[in-house]
Scaffold this active site. Structure first.
Site, PDB file in Angstrom:
ATOM      1  N   LYS A   1       0.820  -1.217   0.000  1.00 54.84           N
ATOM      2  CA  LYS A   1       0.000   0.000   0.000  1.00 54.84           C
ATOM      3  C   LYS A   1       0.855   1.269   0.000  1.00 54.84           C
ATOM      4  O   LYS A   1       0.414   2.321  -0.459  1.00 54.84           O
ATOM      5  CB  LYS A   1      -0.936  -0.011   1.197  1.00 54.84           C
ATOM      6  CG  LYS A   1      -1.785  -1.291   1.226  1.00 54.84           C
ATOM      7  CD  LYS A   1      -3.197  -1.063   1.456  1.00 54.84           C
ATOM      8  CE  LYS A   1      -4.133  -2.228   1.204  1.00 54.84           C
ATOM      9  NZ  LYS A   1      -3.651  -3.588   1.322  1.00 54.84           N
ATOM     10  N   ASP A   2       2.085   1.171   0.496  1.00 58.42           N
ATOM     11  CA  ASP A   2       2.976   2.343   0.479  1.00 58.42           C
ATOM     12  C   ASP A   2       3.245   2.836  -0.946  1.00 58.42           C
ATOM     13  O   ASP A   2       3.471   4.027  -1.147  1.00 58.42           O
ATOM     14  CB  ASP A   2       4.329   2.000   1.107  1.00 58.42           C
ATOM     15  CG  ASP A   2       4.247   1.805   2.624  1.00 58.42           C
ATOM     16  OD1 ASP A   2       3.451   2.510   3.271  1.00 58.42           O
ATOM     17  OD2 ASP A   2       4.986   0.960   3.144  1.00 58.42           O
TER      18      ASP A   2
END
Ligand code: PLP
Length: 469
Positions: free
Chosen positions: A115-116
């Protein structure tokens, strides 16, 4: 080419430019925004990419989607900064597993989950656009684990956003909780709700449904239906094809551990832009509604079962709506009707000829917890590598469903094993250590408010905090 605009999958919301889509998230007709057209990458572009860094390729791939909303130099600088936070220069390293299986490690960002990759970029784009407008937003989100930490890390210390993340008290892992609660920035507020993830999610929905609250507090969300997140995720499909396909049109295949369908839909976007992708394997755990859908054309909502891969414990995959829109000839009215029926009846089918459009490139496989643990154990014995449970689902699915052994099969590795240490240790006998930048995570002070599972109390806490800040 004129700048790309965005249309809603349900056909009844205004067409918007990138900056408005970024801040809006969901369309006002309840649909999801998709680009009005897919730009194409030429063979020449793939050849040029061979000598470029990840951030340079990312700027090239995403530029047509943001053009008209931001200056080119500012965009390139934001992309560069977003990926400079990653622990490796390659950003997404590719590891050879043998037999033409490859692992694309998407977890080298600050919070150790893929998700980063999207949120480091989206947080910066938010900040840039809000600064330009002279506005400030209140970001409210619910998390069952990975998203909250990634959103906090992306928005910490930004003067343009006040961030409230609700998590179910005692129901996220210690690593996940500490990644959120040890961020002591003044604009970050963690609330541990004494309830379940669904209770947290319902409270966030109720806050958004309250017009007065939403407007007076300028509420905003960074959830996975935001187009900008999908856009950022298209990039690694391109970089994998450049590195493994040689750029000259030789195909690659992907196995994608799937929950909300955002990741694999980004692959579809990359394919529509001309990336030579011959197969997508949608890998699910026991919550296999997507396997059901891709094999029969029908999906029926059931109960969510907790598994070793919690970020995929989901029944309704929001981003699937974007693919349904494409296979229905971009007919927004048809999708609006389909989704309304799905909501009221809990089941929906698409016709055989629609499903046929996916037959050439799409497969699905279901992997249960026993197979997940066995895959972690086998891979550790074979190569000494520890896989997180989500990645193990992807690898097991790839071994089950690969169509052509001569095509490189890329398994997307969505989390670092240290993010799920209990499952990894139970399967392999080895407890994966946290990487260096988080080695002292368990020594850092935590800060969060515990709150009763009661909407008025949570809302009151958020209001009081906003009034003080
Ligand atoms: C969010 C997440 C997924 C699921 O990705 P989607 O884009 O929702 O399909 C898979 N693995 C991990 C580790 C995640 O955090």
């Amino acid at each position: 080419m004129a700048p790309i605009t965005y249309v809603s999958t349900r056909g009844a919301a205004p067409e918007l430019g990138f900056a408005d889509v970024l801040l809006a998230g969901l369309a006002i007709d309840g649909g999801l925004y998709v680009p009005s057209q897919w730009p194409s990458l030429t063979v020449g572009a793939f050849e040029r990419f061979e000598s470029m860094s990840y951030a340079e390729i990312a700027t090239e791939v995403m530029w047509p989607f943001v053009e008209g909303s931001i200056e080119r130099d500012a965009f390139a600088a934001i992309v560069h900064d977003a990926y400079a936070t990653f622990a490796t220069d390659e950003v997404v390293p590719i590891v050879d597993l043998g037999d033409n299986f490859w692992l694309a490690e998407l977890f080298h960002g600050p919070t150790l989950a893929f998700k980063d990759i999207a949120l480091q970029l989206v947080g910066r784009l938010f900040d840039h656009e809000l600064t330009r407008r002279g506005e400030k937003v209140t970001v409210v989100g619910a998390t069952s684990g990975d998203t909250g930490g990634a959103a906090i890390e992306a928005l910490r210390d930004r003067p343009t956003a006040e961030v409230f993340i609700l998590h179910p008290a005692g129901r996220v892992s210690d690593v996940q909780r500490r990644q959120m609660t040890t961020v002591l920035s003044p604009n970050v507020h963690n609330i541990a709700v004494q309830g379940t993830f669904d209770d947290c999610q319902d409270m966030v929905k109720a806050l958004f449904a309250d017009d007065q609250f939403r407007e007076s507090r300028n509420l905003s969300a960074v959830n996975s239906i935001n187009w900008a997140r999908v856009m950022a995720q298209m990039v690694y499909y391109v970089t994998c094809a450049v590195r493994l396909g040689g750029g000259a049109g030789r195909p690659v295949a992907f196995s994608v551990p799937t929950g909300n369908f955002g990741n694999v839909f980004a692959g579809y976007g990359a394919q529509r832009m001309g990336t030579p992708i011959s197969q997508f394997i949608v890998a699910s755990n026991r919550n296999d509604i997507l396997t059901q859908f891709l094999t029969t054309g029908t999906m029926t909502i059931g109960e969510v079962h907790p598994t070793l891969s919690p970020s995929m414990d989901i029944q309704v995959s929001s981003n699937l709506e974007r693919l349904l829109f494409e296979i229905h000839g971009r007919d927004g009215a048809a999708i609006a009707e389909l989704m309304a029926r799905f909501r009221s009846e809990g089941t929906v089918s698409v016709s055989g000829d629609r499903l046929e459009l996916l037959a050439d490139h799409w497969s699905a496989a279901r992997v249960d917890d026993a197979q997940t643990a066995a895959t972690i154990a086998t891979e550790f014995e074979r190569s000494g590598m520890l896989l997180d449970p989500h990645t193990a689902v992807g690898l097991a699915a790839a071994r089950q469903a690969r169509a052509d052994a001569s095509v490189p099969m890329v398994v997307l590795s969505t989390a670092h094993p240290a993010k799920f240490p209990d499952a990894v240790e139970a399967a392999s006998g080895v407890r994966p250590p946290l990487p260096e930048h988080l080695a002292d995570l368990f020594d850092r002070p935590e800060h969060f408010e515990v709150c009763a599972n009661d909407f008025a109390t949570v809302r009151g806490l958020i209001e009081a905090t906003l009034d003080k800040s």
